[in-house]
Design a protein around this motif. Structure first.
Motif, PDB file in Angstrom:
ATOM      1  N   SER A   1      56.420  15.271  22.300  1.00 37.21           N
ATOM      2  CA  SER A   1      57.867  15.024  22.320  1.00 37.21           C
ATOM      3  C   SER A   1      58.267  14.038  23.415  1.00 37.21           C
ATOM      4  CB  SER A   1      58.613  16.357  22.518  1.00 37.21           C
ATOM      5  OG  SER A   1      58.261  16.956  23.753  1.00 37.21           O
ATOM      6  N   TRP A   2      57.308  13.293  23.973  1.00 38.94           N
ATOM      7  CA  TRP A   2      57.571  12.379  25.082  1.00 38.94           C
ATOM      8  C   TRP A   2      58.668  11.376  24.724  1.00 38.94           C
ATOM      9  CZ3 TRP A   2      57.638   7.310  26.628  1.00 38.94           C
ATOM     10  CH2 TRP A   2      57.522   7.056  27.997  1.00 38.94           C
ATOM     11  N   ALA A   3      58.612  10.817  23.539  1.00 45.34           N
ATOM     12  CA  ALA A   3      59.571   9.778  23.139  1.00 45.34           C
ATOM     13  C   ALA A   3      60.962  10.345  22.881  1.00 45.34           C
ATOM     14  CB  ALA A   3      59.068   9.044  21.911  1.00 45.34           C
ATOM     15  N   ASP A   4      61.089  11.652  22.770  1.00 47.01           N
ATOM     16  CA  ASP A   4      62.400  12.275  22.548  1.00 47.01           C
ATOM     17  C   ASP A   4      63.121  12.591  23.855  1.00 47.01           C
ATOM     18  OD1 ASP A   4      61.997  12.295  19.750  1.00 47.01           O
ATOM     19  OD2 ASP A   4      60.818  14.143  19.914  1.00 47.01           O
ATOM     20  N   LYS A   5      62.490  12.262  24.972  1.00 50.38           N
ATOM     21  CA  LYS A   5      63.038  12.604  26.291  1.00 50.38           C
ATOM     22  C   LYS A   5      63.448  11.353  27.070  1.00 50.38           C
ATOM     23  CE  LYS A   5      59.853  16.540  26.564  1.00 50.38           C
ATOM     24  NZ  LYS A   5      58.675  17.109  27.275  1.00 50.38           N
ATOM     25  N   PHE A   6      64.311  11.566  28.061  1.00 53.33           N
ATOM     26  CA  PHE A   6      64.665  10.498  28.986  1.00 53.33           C
ATOM     27  C   PHE A   6      63.567  10.371  30.039  1.00 53.33           C
ATOM     28  CE2 PHE A   6      68.781  11.240  27.140  1.00 53.33           C
ATOM     29  CZ  PHE A   6      69.411  10.002  27.197  1.00 53.33           C
ATOM     30  N   HIS A   7      63.333   9.117  30.440  1.00 54.84           N
ATOM     31  CA  HIS A   7      62.343   8.832  31.478  1.00 54.84           C
ATOM     32  C   HIS A   7      62.916   7.819  32.459  1.00 54.84           C
ATOM     33  CE1 HIS A   7      59.268  11.004  29.217  1.00 54.84           C
ATOM     34  NE2 HIS A   7      59.775  10.430  28.144  1.00 54.84           N
ATOM     35  N   ILE A   8      62.370   7.818  33.670  1.00 53.94           N
ATOM     36  CA  ILE A   8      62.840   6.918  34.718  1.00 53.94           C
ATOM     37  C   ILE A   8      61.818   5.803  34.907  1.00 53.94           C
ATOM     38  CG2 ILE A   8      63.396   6.693  37.165  1.00 53.94           C
ATOM     39  CD1 ILE A   8      64.490   9.530  37.069  1.00 53.94           C
ATOM     40  N   TRP A   9      62.287   4.568  34.698  1.00 55.58           N
ATOM     41  CA  TRP A   9      61.467   3.370  34.850  1.00 55.58           C
ATOM     42  C   TRP A   9      61.885   2.690  36.153  1.00 55.58           C
ATOM     43  CZ3 TRP A   9      58.267   3.290  30.630  1.00 55.58           C
ATOM     44  CH2 TRP A   9      58.691   4.035  29.530  1.00 55.58           C
ATOM     45  N   ARG A  10      60.892   2.280  36.947  1.00 53.41           N
ATOM     46  CA  ARG A  10      61.203   1.780  38.274  1.00 53.41           C
ATOM     47  C   ARG A  10      60.310   0.625  38.673  1.00 53.41           C
ATOM     48  NH1 ARG A  10      59.489   5.796  42.134  1.00 53.41           N
ATOM     49  NH2 ARG A  10      58.380   4.459  43.587  1.00 53.41           N
ATOM     50  N   MET A  11      60.909  -0.324  39.383  1.00 53.33           N
ATOM     51  CA  MET A  11      60.147  -1.390  40.027  1.00 53.33           C
ATOM     52  C   MET A  11      60.442  -1.367  41.517  1.00 53.33           C
ATOM     53  SD  MET A  11      60.194  -5.564  39.573  1.00 53.33           S
ATOM     54  CE  MET A  11      61.966  -5.773  39.706  1.00 53.33           C
ATOM     55  N   ASP A  12      59.406  -1.394  42.343  1.00 52.27           N
ATOM     56  CA  ASP A  12      59.516  -1.642  43.770  1.00 52.27           C
ATOM     57  C   ASP A  12      58.919  -3.024  44.024  1.00 52.27           C
ATOM     58  OD1 ASP A  12      60.633   0.814  44.148  1.00 52.27           O
ATOM     59  OD2 ASP A  12      58.864   1.739  45.058  1.00 52.27           O
ATOM     60  N   TRP A  13      59.730  -3.930  44.558  1.00 53.54           N
ATOM     61  CA  TRP A  13      59.352  -5.348  44.667  1.00 53.54           C
ATOM     62  C   TRP A  13      59.681  -5.850  46.068  1.00 53.54           C
ATOM     63  CZ3 TRP A  13      63.204  -9.405  42.461  1.00 53.54           C
ATOM     64  CH2 TRP A  13      62.746 -10.707  42.707  1.00 53.54           C
ATOM     65  N   ASP A  14      58.673  -6.427  46.729  1.00 49.33           N
ATOM     66  CA  ASP A  14      58.903  -7.069  48.012  1.00 49.33           C
ATOM     67  C   ASP A  14      58.119  -8.377  48.061  1.00 49.33           C
ATOM     68  OD1 ASP A  14      56.241  -6.403  48.612  1.00 49.33           O
ATOM     69  OD2 ASP A  14      56.801  -4.622  49.772  1.00 49.33           O
ATOM     70  N   ALA A  15      58.001  -8.977  49.234  1.00 42.77           N
ATOM     71  CA  ALA A  15      57.373 -10.294  49.361  1.00 42.77           C
ATOM     72  C   ALA A  15      55.878 -10.258  49.061  1.00 42.77           C
ATOM     73  CB  ALA A  15      57.617 -10.857  50.755  1.00 42.77           C
ATOM     74  N   ASP A  16      55.293  -9.085  49.031  1.00 39.94           N
ATOM     75  CA  ASP A  16      53.848  -8.974  48.831  1.00 39.94           C
ATOM     76  C   ASP A  16      53.449  -8.476  47.447  1.00 39.94           C
ATOM     77  OD1 ASP A  16      53.186  -9.763  51.508  1.00 39.94           O
ATOM     78  OD2 ASP A  16      53.817  -7.765  52.162  1.00 39.94           O
ATOM     79  N   ALA A  17      54.232  -7.549  46.879  1.00 36.31           N
ATOM     80  CA  ALA A  17      53.778  -6.896  45.653  1.00 36.31           C
ATOM     81  C   ALA A  17      54.940  -6.464  44.768  1.00 36.31           C
ATOM     82  CB  ALA A  17      52.908  -5.684  45.998  1.00 36.31           C
ATOM     83  N   ILE A  18      54.630  -6.324  43.494  1.00 38.55           N
ATOM     84  CA  ILE A  18      55.523  -5.756  42.489  1.00 38.55           C
ATOM     85  C   ILE A  18      54.829  -4.510  41.951  1.00 38.55           C
ATOM     86  CG2 ILE A  18      56.595  -6.097  40.230  1.00 38.55           C
ATOM     87  CD1 ILE A  18      56.414  -9.173  40.884  1.00 38.55           C
ATOM     88  N   LYS A  19      55.477  -3.360  42.099  1.00 37.04           N
ATOM     89  CA  LYS A  19      54.903  -2.106  41.621  1.00 37.04           C
ATOM     90  C   LYS A  19      55.801  -1.535  40.532  1.00 37.04           C
ATOM     91  CE  LYS A  19      52.863  -1.092  46.148  1.00 37.04           C
ATOM     92  NZ  LYS A  19      52.787  -0.120  47.275  1.00 37.04           N
ATOM     93  N   LEU A  20      55.198  -1.220  39.388  1.00 35.02           N
ATOM     94  CA  LEU A  20      55.941  -0.765  38.216  1.00 35.02           C
ATOM     95  C   LEU A  20      55.550   0.673  37.886  1.00 35.02           C
ATOM     96  CD1 LEU A  20      55.526  -4.016  36.064  1.00 35.02           C
ATOM     97  CD2 LEU A  20      57.407  -3.402  37.616  1.00 35.02           C
ATOM     98  N   TYR A  21      56.578   1.537  37.705  1.00 35.09           N
ATOM     99  CA  TYR A  21      56.367   2.970  37.525  1.00 35.09           C
ATOM    100  C   TYR A  21      57.113   3.489  36.301  1.00 35.09           C
ATOM    101  CZ  TYR A  21      55.349   2.912  42.630  1.00 35.09           C
ATOM    102  OH  TYR A  21      54.855   2.652  43.900  1.00 35.09           O
ATOM    103  N   VAL A  22      56.620   4.605  35.767  1.00 38.94           N
ATOM    104  CA  VAL A  22      57.409   5.449  34.885  1.00 38.94           C
ATOM    105  C   VAL A  22      57.280   6.880  35.403  1.00 38.94           C
ATOM    106  CG1 VAL A  22      55.523   5.761  33.196  1.00 38.94           C
ATOM    107  CG2 VAL A  22      57.912   6.175  32.529  1.00 38.94           C
ATOM    108  N   ASP A  23      58.411   7.527  35.637  1.00 44.50           N
ATOM    109  CA  ASP A  23      58.434   8.905  36.155  1.00 44.50           C
ATOM    110  C   ASP A  23      57.525   9.061  37.372  1.00 44.50           C
ATOM    111  OD1 ASP A  23      60.181   9.566  34.097  1.00 44.50           O
ATOM    112  OD2 ASP A  23      58.549  10.149  32.755  1.00 44.50           O
ATOM    113  N   ASN A  24      57.620   8.099  38.291  1.00 45.51           N
ATOM    114  CA  ASN A  24      56.857   8.071  39.548  1.00 45.51           C
ATOM    115  C   ASN A  24      55.357   7.850  39.361  1.00 45.51           C
ATOM    116  OD1 ASN A  24      59.064   8.428  41.344  1.00 45.51           O
ATOM    117  ND2 ASN A  24      59.061  10.626  40.914  1.00 45.51           N
TER     118      ASN A  24
END
Length: 285
Positions: A199-222
């Motif tokens: 049922s993963w697709a039936d739920k809300f999830h949190i998508w996140r990017m942490d971006w600075d001068a060195d790196a781009i980090k991409l997350y889903v639900d931490n």
């Protein structure tokens, strides 16, 4: 006396509740390092806030099936809803089925959807970008939450796909112009089945990017999906635009079909991409 005391307690309680609501976004991570600099909570029913968003129009990219129009994006009950619909309309830009531009080869519009962008209104260099959403996963659906740099043409301006989904896969990508090839991609793919939740697709999830001068980090639900080195995109000898060291604007859209979206089936429509909020945080000085 009791009446005034009761009224005082009620007013105090309401103010406390309102204070908690206002600070909800600011304290979402409980991280003292960041401050909220922009958000859209989609609390007002009707069209999306025009101070925040422009709407693309027409056939735009990737030979996608949908015609973008503003009518397919609306706010309701605290959510932004982008809806892909089956329609049948004349393509006003049609010239000939043999025209070299694919956008002018199609005599009709069979699918409509929306793409909202902050271009020309809001852009940010570095920070924490977050969206809480439920994505559509029916056949042919291609929802995304992504950014583009304000200077230069694609891919030299840089693209970051905080969330991209198609054909059963979640993608976390970045793209830029390379001196070895026209487009360089740093991409990680996770199948929906990897989440081991039917049922993963039936739920809300949190998508996140942490971006600075060195790196781009991409997350889903931490969960970290991909980490991209900013310096890897700065390798061209004659480079004038540094794609991930400039402000980027946001795009949130529901594409359909095209080069990646996959084939449509009779039950593909309607499909709804439901967004609870989009927020941008930046580090405190």
């Amino acid at each position: 006396m009791k009446f005034y005391l009761l009224r005082f307690l009620l007013v105090t309680g309401v103010l406390t509740l309102l204070s908690g609501f206002v600070s909800k976004a600011e304290k979402a991570f409980g991280d003292e390092e960041y401050k909220l600099v922009w958000s859209d909570e989609f609390t007002k029913n009707g069209i999306p806030n025009e101070k925040n968003w422009n709407c693309e129009t027409g056939f735009v990219r990737n030979q996608e099936d949908q015609w973008y129009q503003k009518e397919n994006a609306y706010c309701k009950d605290g959510f932004l809803i982008i809806e892909a619909r089956k329609e049948n309309k004349v393509n006003p830009n049609f010239i000939s089925k043999n025209h070299r531009d694919w956008k002018k080869q199609r005599d009709s519009i069979k699918v409509t959807s929306s793409c909202l962008i902050t271009q020309g209104k809001h852009s940010w260099q570095y920070g924490r970008f977050e969206m809480r959403a439920k994505i559509p996963v029916k056949n042919g659906m291609w929802p995304a939450f992504w950014t583009l740099g304000i200077e230069g043409n694609w891919p030299a301006n840089g693209e970051i796909d905080i969330m991209e989904y198609y054909t059963g896969k979640i993608l976390a990508n970045a793209a830029w112009k390379s001196d070895k090839q026209n487009v360089a991609w740093d991409s990680e793919i996770k199948k929906l089945t990897d989440f081991k939740d039917n049922s993963w697709a039936d739920k809300f999830h949190i998508w996140r990017m942490d971006w600075d001068a060195d790196a781009i980090k991409l997350y889903v639900d931490n969960q970290l999906l991909n980490e991209i080195s900013v310096k890897d995109a700065n390798q061209n000898a004659d480079q004038k635009i540094f794609p991930f060291q400039q402000p980027h604007y946001l795009l949130v859209n529901l594409a359909v079909g095209g080069i990646n979206g996959g084939k449509l089936t009779p039950d593909s429509f309607p499909s709804k991409y439901i967004i609870d909020y989009i927020r941008v945080y930046q580090k405190k000085n």
